[in-house]
Design an enzyme around this catalytic site. Structure first.
Site, PDB file in Angstrom:
ATOM      1  N   SER A 129      -0.687   2.171  -1.636  1.00  0.00           N
ATOM      2  CA  SER A 129      -1.451   3.240  -2.286  1.00  0.00           C
ATOM      3  C   SER A 129      -1.489   3.102  -3.800  1.00  0.00           C
ATOM      4  O   SER A 129      -0.990   3.951  -4.528  1.00  0.00           O
ATOM      5  CB  SER A 129      -0.881   4.594  -1.878  1.00  0.00           C
ATOM      6  OG  SER A 129      -0.842   4.693  -0.473  1.00  0.00           O
ATOM      7  N   ARG A 160      -4.125  -2.152 -11.150  1.00  0.00           N
ATOM      8  CA  ARG A 160      -3.070  -1.684 -12.053  1.00  0.00           C
ATOM      9  C   ARG A 160      -2.050  -0.891 -11.231  1.00  0.00           C
ATOM     10  O   ARG A 160      -2.365  -0.379 -10.162  1.00  0.00           O
ATOM     11  CB  ARG A 160      -3.644  -0.796 -13.161  1.00  0.00           C
ATOM     12  CG  ARG A 160      -4.288   0.466 -12.646  1.00  0.00           C
ATOM     13  CD  ARG A 160      -4.774   1.421 -13.717  1.00  0.00           C
ATOM     14  NE  ARG A 160      -5.410   2.554 -13.069  1.00  0.00           N
ATOM     15  CZ  ARG A 160      -6.642   2.539 -12.572  1.00  0.00           C
ATOM     16  NH1 ARG A 160      -7.395   1.465 -12.693  1.00  0.00           N
ATOM     17  NH2 ARG A 160      -7.135   3.592 -11.956  1.00  0.00           N
ATOM     18  N   ASP A 203      -4.942   5.032   3.179  1.00  0.00           N
ATOM     19  CA  ASP A 203      -4.453   6.087   4.085  1.00  0.00           C
ATOM     20  C   ASP A 203      -5.577   6.900   4.736  1.00  0.00           C
ATOM     21  O   ASP A 203      -5.432   7.382   5.855  1.00  0.00           O
ATOM     22  CB  ASP A 203      -3.431   7.003   3.393  1.00  0.00           C
ATOM     23  CG  ASP A 203      -4.000   7.768   2.221  1.00  0.00           C
ATOM     24  OD1 ASP A 203      -5.100   7.420   1.730  1.00  0.00           O
ATOM     25  OD2 ASP A 203      -3.343   8.727   1.768  1.00  0.00           O
TER      26      ASP A 203
END
Ligand code: ADP
Ligand code: MG
Length: 494
Positions: free
Chosen positions: A152, A167, A205
């Site tokens: 995530s 990033r 997700d």
């Protein structure tokens, strides 16, 4: 204190989101989503996920899933029984601080691989031993696990099992990983330990939510849309490949074209960031201005759990500070106590779960609500009139969030044409807001019915069901779909 209730009603009216505005929202969502399918860098990102099929509940097998996204690393194995049911075994490990920020990517990924090794030794030792006898033997297929990797952080995905890190966020900072393929990094660490594991899929997700629902929903129909209404809000749905025109210009993209479909991660939290159609009260504007990312995630800031409590707090504080109203101020009729250290006075000091508790209490003297106001805000001895004022605001803010939630759902359903052609369209939802806020789905449905191309008939065709654990069973299912992907098999056998 009739003035108090009048003022609460007046503020509540500012949160009204009537049918004509829902309709305008839907029309604009369809525009912005089409733009997102054609171009990069649009308000709705419409990210291709390279997942080209959804399960129907008959899938079988044992798969692994890991989830790296915050303070914990979760490893689980999922046994799919092929009859919409499954068993899940899991372990959770805190990630040592020094690995999050000061080490190298190799240190971090070797740590993750070691956790996978420990998990396999404890829970699947037979597979493990069988593989260790023949380390590195690529023909030893039966004992190989396919693994879905929920990661995530922002990645640029190029295939179902490859994506480069854009990033780090959430306190992670390992510069040498940026720009590298996180699946390849995990796979090399796994290979270094000779584990019988293949990183088969990189998982978002929301896509996991869609897949988990598709497997567990009744009957063999696939799920069309998965949506999250939790800390944030987002959705993923099944799109026709030929409508995702930007895929043709994505360099290095590789995927299976045999189903003619691909799951799109809409990233709808950023719908209408320029506020062409979204409703705005003074509380929405102040919340945004004081946030650490003003001007972005504007849809999310009106809908999701991270923000609804803060909207309510700002509205309550404004009323509290109005001397004419006397909210939470002691008087002849109220012995209310609101201490200085109440969350009422602190940004983010009011958790959205309070809205669910307040909305749920329909009793005449609101005893449960009073307990909740004390537990959450340290406010004591509320009068019934004060409780009523709070309830009026809670109801308005919660109902607006639910009606707004109908906008992307209606737009995506209309765009797909599904309401015309199929008997039933399955939608999977996850997140505390939709799970616990009373009648959240009822308000969504009411708004859906008011949209002209949905109507009563269309709304009846929509089946909404809770879908839990996208990063566990959902990720496992994506690993399964990926392992059946012919284009990938031939690539790895070369
Ligand atoms: P996540 O989205 O992080 O996976 P959740 O789905 O549990 O986790 O959502 C957490 C968010 O939901 C938080 O913003 C929290 O304030 C809010 N929340 C938690 N419990 C409730 C509840 N009972 N009713 C409404 N919102 C809730
Ligand atoms: Mg969640």
């Amino acid at each position: 204190m009739p003035a108090l209730l009048d003022e609460a009603e007046r503020i509540a009216r500012e949160f009204e989101y009537p049918a004509d505005q829902v309709q305008r929202g839907v029309d604009e969502y369809i525009n912005q989503s089409n733009e997102g399918l054609a171009k990069e860098n649009t308000t709705l990102s419409q990210i291709p996920t390279f997942v080209t099929a959804v399960p129907n509940g008959t899938e079988k097998g044992l798969y692994l899933a890991v989830d790296l996204g915050g303070t914990n690393f979760r490893v689980c194995s999922v046994q799919l029984h092929g009859d919409t049911t499954f068993n899940l075994t899991q372990s959770k490990i805190m990630i040592p601080r020094e690995l999050m920020a000061s080490g190298t990517s190799k240190d971090l990924f070797l740590f993750l691989a070691r956790q996978i090794e420990a998990f396999l030794r404890i829970h699947h030792n037979e597979h493990f031993e069988a593989h260790l006898r023949r380390p590195g033997d690529a023909t030893n297929k039966e004992n190989m696990f396919d693994l879905g990797f929920t990661f995530s952080f922002p990645v640029r995905q190029l295939g179902i099992n490859s994506g480069t890190l854009i990033r780090w966020t959430k306190g992670f900072n390992i510069p040498d990983a940026v720009g590298h393929d996180v699946c390849a990094l995990l796979q090399s660490a796994i290979d270094e330990l000779y584990l019988p594991v293949r990183v088969a899929a990189l998982v978002n997700d929301t896509v996991g939510t869609l897949m988990a629902r598709s497997y567990t929903s009744p009957g063999e129909t696939g799920t069309f849309l998965g949506a999250i209404f939790g800390t944030g809000t987002n959705g993923a749905y099944v799109e026709k490949l030929d409508k995702i025109t930007k895929l043709q210009t994505m360099e290095g993209a590789h995927y299976d074209t045999s189903t003619g479909e691909m799951v799109i991660n809409a990233e709808w939290g950023s719908f209408d960031n320029h506020l062409s159609v979204l409703p705005s009260t003074v509380f929405d504007r102040e919340l945004d201005a004081d946030s650490n990312n003003p001007g972005v995630q504007m849809f999310e800031k009106r809908v999701s759990g991270m923000f609804l409590g803060e909207i309510l707090r700002r509205a309550l504080l404004a009323m509290h500070q109005d001397p004419a109203l006397g909210l939470f101020k002691p008087s002849k009729t109220s012995k209310v106590i609101c201490p200085e250290n109440s969350g009422l006075y602190r940004q983010w000091g009011l958790d959205t779960s309070l809205l669910s508790l307040v909305e749920a209490d329909k009793s005449p003297h609101m005893a449960e609500m009073k307990t909740a106001m004390y537990d959450h805000l340290k406010i004591e001895n509320l009068s019934d009139v004060e409780c009523k004022a709070v309830k009026i605001l809670v109801h308005a803010i919660g109902k607006r969030a639910a009606r707004l939630s109908a906008v992307p759902l209606a737009a995506i359903l209309i765009h797909s044409g599904k309401l015309q052609t199929e008997n039933m369209v399955d939608v999977g939802v996850d997140g505390s807001l939709v799970e616990f806020y009373p009648n959240f789905d009822g308000y969504i449905r009411e708004a859906l019915r008011s949209v002209s191309k949905v109507g009563e008939a269309g709304e009846k065709k929509v089946r909404i069901g809770i879908s839990k654990d996208g990063s566990g069973v959902g990720a496992a299912l994506i690993a399964l779909v990926a392992s059946k992907d012919e284009t990938l098999k031939s690539a790895s056998e070369k």
